[in-house]
Design a protein around this motif. Structure first.
Motif, mmCIF file in Angstrom:
data_model
loop_
_atom_site.group_PDB
_atom_site.id
_atom_site.type_symbol
_atom_site.label_atom_id
_atom_site.label_comp_id
_atom_site.label_asym_id
_atom_site.label_seq_id
_atom_site.Cartn_x
_atom_site.Cartn_y
_atom_site.Cartn_z
ATOM 1 N N GLN A 1 0.838 -1.208 0.000
ATOM 2 C CA GLN A 1 0.000 0.000 0.000
ATOM 3 C C GLN A 1 0.871 1.255 0.000
ATOM 4 O O GLN A 1 0.573 2.236 -0.695
ATOM 5 C CB GLN A 1 -0.923 -0.001 1.222
ATOM 6 C CG GLN A 1 -2.021 -1.029 1.140
ATOM 7 C CD GLN A 1 -2.815 -1.111 2.440
ATOM 8 O OE1 GLN A 1 -2.439 -0.535 3.456
ATOM 9 N NE2 GLN A 1 -3.928 -1.855 2.397
ATOM 10 N N ARG A 2 1.947 1.222 0.786
ATOM 11 C CA ARG A 2 2.850 2.361 0.843
ATOM 12 C C ARG A 2 3.509 2.593 -0.518
ATOM 13 O O ARG A 2 3.622 3.741 -0.981
ATOM 14 C CB ARG A 2 3.923 2.105 1.920
ATOM 15 C CG ARG A 2 4.598 3.349 2.407
ATOM 16 C CD ARG A 2 5.551 3.089 3.582
ATOM 17 N NE ARG A 2 4.966 2.289 4.643
ATOM 18 C CZ ARG A 2 5.422 1.097 5.050
ATOM 19 N NH1 ARG A 2 6.491 0.570 4.487
ATOM 20 N NH2 ARG A 2 4.833 0.446 6.013
ATOM 21 N N ALA A 3 3.914 1.506 -1.173
ATOM 22 C CA ALA A 3 4.539 1.636 -2.497
ATOM 23 C C ALA A 3 3.551 2.210 -3.497
ATOM 24 O O ALA A 3 3.904 3.080 -4.315
ATOM 25 C CB ALA A 3 5.056 0.273 -2.963
ATOM 26 N N GLU A 4 2.286 1.734 -3.453
ATOM 27 C CA GLU A 4 1.257 2.272 -4.350
ATOM 28 C C GLU A 4 1.028 3.754 -4.080
ATOM 29 O O GLU A 4 0.909 4.564 -5.003
ATOM 30 C CB GLU A 4 -0.050 1.498 -4.180
ATOM 31 C CG GLU A 4 -0.044 0.097 -4.740
ATOM 32 C CD GLU A 4 -1.338 -0.653 -4.450
ATOM 33 O OE1 GLU A 4 -2.337 -0.002 -4.049
ATOM 34 O OE2 GLU A 4 -1.348 -1.873 -4.619
ATOM 35 N N ALA A 5 0.961 4.120 -2.792
ATOM 36 C CA ALA A 5 0.740 5.517 -2.432
ATOM 37 C C ALA A 5 1.905 6.384 -2.893
ATOM 38 O O ALA A 5 1.713 7.500 -3.407
ATOM 39 C CB ALA A 5 0.541 5.640 -0.921
ATOM 40 N N GLU A 6 3.132 5.875 -2.748
ATOM 41 C CA GLU A 6 4.302 6.642 -3.190
ATOM 42 C C GLU A 6 4.302 6.785 -4.716
ATOM 43 O O GLU A 6 4.645 7.854 -5.242
ATOM 44 C CB GLU A 6 5.583 5.957 -2.706
ATOM 45 C CG GLU A 6 5.808 6.092 -1.214
ATOM 46 C CD GLU A 6 6.999 5.272 -0.726
ATOM 47 O OE1 GLU A 6 7.648 4.584 -1.549
ATOM 48 O OE2 GLU A 6 7.274 5.326 0.479
ATOM 49 N N ALA A 7 3.930 5.710 -5.423
ATOM 50 C CA ALA A 7 3.875 5.780 -6.889
ATOM 51 C C ALA A 7 2.815 6.790 -7.335
ATOM 52 O O ALA A 7 3.052 7.605 -8.254
ATOM 53 C CB ALA A 7 3.584 4.404 -7.477
#
Length: 193
Positions: free
Chosen positions: A159-165
């Protein structure tokens, strides 16, 4: 019924040993060991029978506790007999050493006094089994909790990676929009000069 004073009989045998009856003392020690083994076997058999009967009663736990206590008492008696047998064997060995030491040409050997070492704690096999089962269940629960925690951590990282992307895309779009806006402003101000 068992002799309620097994140590008094053993004391009498010790006195016989001191009087010079090593062969009888050795056999007395063996008899004490045999009696202790018989008591332990009978206690285990009785406990198994009592345990089966307890599950047919209303107060199962109380019945099981009483059966365990009865077995523990029998084990204590057997351990006392075994300790006395060990003392008899030790006294007999010490007497043989002392006799060898008093022979012609031999140096005198002083036998060591028997010590009364503390008895090791008695371990109930049923309690040991329960402890092992609980430890295994605890380890399994810990492994499951660790796996669940690792899965949640992986989900949060995704989720964090998606949010950062998504944030990077928004920042890139904002930068393009700003550049386009500034370009429009430059074009608009260029003819006025």
């Amino acid at each position: 019924m068992q002799n309620p004073y097994p140590l008094s009989a053993a004391f009498a045998l010790t006195c016989l040993l001191a009087a010079g009856a090593p062969a009888r003392a050795e056999s007395a020690a063996e008899r004490l060991n045999d009696e202790a083994k018989a008591i332990l076997q009978a206690a285990d058999a009785r406990f198994a029978a009592d345990q089966a009967q307890c599950y047919e009663r209303f107060q199962v736990n109380r019945c099981l506790d009483q059966a365990k206590e009865a077995r523990l008492e029998a084990v204590r008696r057997a351990r006392a007999l075994q300790a006395e047998a060990r003392r008899l064997k030790l006294a007999e060995r010490q007497q043989r050493v002392a006799e060898r030491g008093t022979q012609a040409g031999a140096a005198a050997i002083e036998p060591a006094a028997p010590t009364s070492a503390p008895q090791p704690a008695l371990i109930d096999p049923a309690a040991q089994t329960v402890r092992q089962q609980r430890a295994a269940e605890g380890a399994q629960r810990q492994a499951e909790a660790d796996a669940a925690r690792a899965q949640k951590d992986a989900e949060r990282a995704a989720q964090r990676a998606e949010a950062e992307a998504a944030a990077a895309k928004r920042a890139e779009k904002a930068a393009r929009d700003r550049a386009r806006y500034e370009e429009k402003i430059r074009r608009h101000e260029a003819p006025k000069q």
